[in-house]
Design a protein around this motif. Sequence first.
Motif, PDB file in Angstrom:
ATOM      1  N   GLY A  72       0.810  -1.217   0.000  1.00 37.22           N
ATOM      2  CA  GLY A  72       0.000   0.000   0.000  1.00 37.22           C
ATOM      3  C   GLY A  72       0.840   1.261   0.000  1.00 37.22           C
ATOM      4  N   THR A  73       0.469   2.192  -0.890  1.00 38.09           N
ATOM      5  CA  THR A  73       1.130   3.503  -0.942  1.00 38.09           C
ATOM      6  C   THR A  73       0.055   4.578  -1.126  1.00 38.09           C
ATOM      7  OG1 THR A  73       1.359   3.614  -3.345  1.00 38.09           O
ATOM      8  CG2 THR A  73       3.110   2.454  -2.150  1.00 38.09           C
ATOM      9  N   ILE A  74       0.456   5.820  -0.872  1.00 34.88           N
ATOM     10  CA  ILE A  74      -0.503   6.924  -1.103  1.00 34.88           C
ATOM     11  C   ILE A  74      -0.863   6.999  -2.586  1.00 34.88           C
ATOM     12  CG2 ILE A  74       0.028   8.314   0.930  1.00 34.88           C
ATOM     13  CD1 ILE A  74       1.987   9.951  -0.796  1.00 34.88           C
ATOM     14  N   HIS A  75       0.094   6.638  -3.449  1.00 35.67           N
ATOM     15  CA  HIS A  75      -0.171   6.725  -4.894  1.00 35.67           C
ATOM     16  C   HIS A  75      -1.159   5.644  -5.333  1.00 35.67           C
ATOM     17  CE1 HIS A  75       2.869   9.782  -5.091  1.00 35.67           C
ATOM     18  NE2 HIS A  75       3.718   8.964  -4.482  1.00 35.67           N
ATOM     19  N   SER A  76      -1.008   4.432  -4.822  1.00 40.70           N
ATOM     20  CA  SER A  76      -1.921   3.358  -5.240  1.00 40.70           C
ATOM     21  C   SER A  76      -3.349   3.657  -4.791  1.00 40.70           C
ATOM     22  CB  SER A  76      -1.446   1.990  -4.730  1.00 40.70           C
ATOM     23  OG  SER A  76      -1.449   1.953  -3.323  1.00 40.70           O
ATOM     24  N   VAL A  77      -3.499   4.251  -3.605  1.00 40.03           N
ATOM     25  CA  VAL A  77      -4.852   4.572  -3.116  1.00 40.03           C
ATOM     26  C   VAL A  77      -5.446   5.722  -3.929  1.00 40.03           C
ATOM     27  CG1 VAL A  77      -6.207   5.348  -1.121  1.00 40.03           C
ATOM     28  CG2 VAL A  77      -4.354   3.700  -0.806  1.00 40.03           C
ATOM     29  N   ALA A  78      -4.653   6.751  -4.174  1.00 33.89           N
ATOM     30  CA  ALA A  78      -5.164   7.882  -4.973  1.00 33.89           C
ATOM     31  C   ALA A  78      -5.529   7.416  -6.384  1.00 33.89           C
ATOM     32  CB  ALA A  78      -4.122   9.001  -5.018  1.00 33.89           C
ATOM     33  N   GLU A  79      -4.687   6.544  -6.955  1.00 30.30           N
ATOM     34  CA  GLU A  79      -4.988   6.035  -8.312  1.00 30.30           C
ATOM     35  C   GLU A  79      -6.260   5.205  -8.321  1.00 30.30           C
ATOM     36  OE1 GLU A  79      -1.301   4.136  -9.410  1.00 30.30           O
ATOM     37  OE2 GLU A  79      -0.312   6.100  -9.468  1.00 30.30           O
ATOM     38  N   GLN A  80      -6.450   4.405  -7.282  1.00 35.61           N
ATOM     39  CA  GLN A  80      -7.680   3.601  -7.182  1.00 35.61           C
ATOM     40  C   GLN A  80      -8.912   4.519  -7.202  1.00 35.61           C
ATOM     41  OE1 GLN A  80      -7.829   1.099  -3.674  1.00 35.61           O
ATOM     42  NE2 GLN A  80      -9.976   0.570  -3.974  1.00 35.61           N
ATOM     43  N   ILE A  81      -8.842   5.621  -6.463  1.00 37.86           N
ATOM     44  CA  ILE A  81      -9.980   6.558  -6.395  1.00 37.86           C
ATOM     45  C   ILE A  81     -10.186   7.246  -7.743  1.00 37.86           C
ATOM     46  CG2 ILE A  81     -10.734   8.754  -5.376  1.00 37.86           C
ATOM     47  CD1 ILE A  81      -9.382   7.797  -2.736  1.00 37.86           C
TER      48      ILE A  81
END
Length: 239
Positions: A37-46
Amino acid sequence: MAGASRGIGRTVAVALAEAGAAVAVAARSETEGRLPGTIHSVAEQIVSSGGRALAIPCDVTSEESVGAAVAETVDAFGGIDVLIANAGVLWLGPVESTPLKRWQLCLDVNLTGVFLVTKAVLPHVRARGRGSLVAVTTTGVTMTDKGANAYWVSKAAVERLYLGLAAELKADNIAVNCLSPSRVVLTEGWQATGGTQQIPPEAIEPPAAMAEAAVLLASQDAAGITGTVQRSETLTGRA
Ligand code: NAP
């Protein structure tokens, strides 16, 4: 959203975006490390689901880092209405075998981190004329019959901080509440740190309960629920 790179934070960030919020996905992990998990993977998911999100590096223990993250959020989204102070570290060891650095880390991340992010967002939330602050705590705060540890102590202090802050901010129409899972959420962090404990299936909570509860608290202001400690499944009527 502080502490949004994995676990409960990821689930809540996605749910807030689905509810229409533009989400600042803040935490330290920019590349995959020991935990997924990274901030980028979560932002990209959204964003790939049609939502609005921005990955913002932030260490909640650093006033400078928190200040920069809040400034970037305000620049990108024009203001801040909601804070979910979710960043946390776990240490359940007994007092006698707790190294000072573990004690200090719990207080730095779980307590001082909440203080710093709250202090930094407050002027921006107040400027909006209404808002909602939510700190993620734990049912362990009240389990004094089960002993003491740095984690529970740090979360107890957060509850005192937020209950007092609720009184201070009522006139500003800012709701201030604590929220915890009713049961255990088997997140990446829990499995890495608390996972030696056997959790019976009936004690396991689906991550969606925290997402639903956080959206509910985030969507209202001090005219509604404020100055309370909430449990996810009780608040959402799941239990
Ligand atoms: P997790 O999987 O370990 O996730 C913790 C989050 O906090 C990650 O996004 C992590 O991101 C972030 N974080 C840690 N240190 C940080 C720092 N210095 N600065 C910024 N972000 C930081 O934990 P979780 O199980 O989802 O727990 C989330 C919250 O719920 C915590 O506050 C925890 O105490 C609380 N809680 C969980 C349970 C449960 O059953 N899981 C029960 C009661 C309460 P980076 O590492 O990328 O910085």
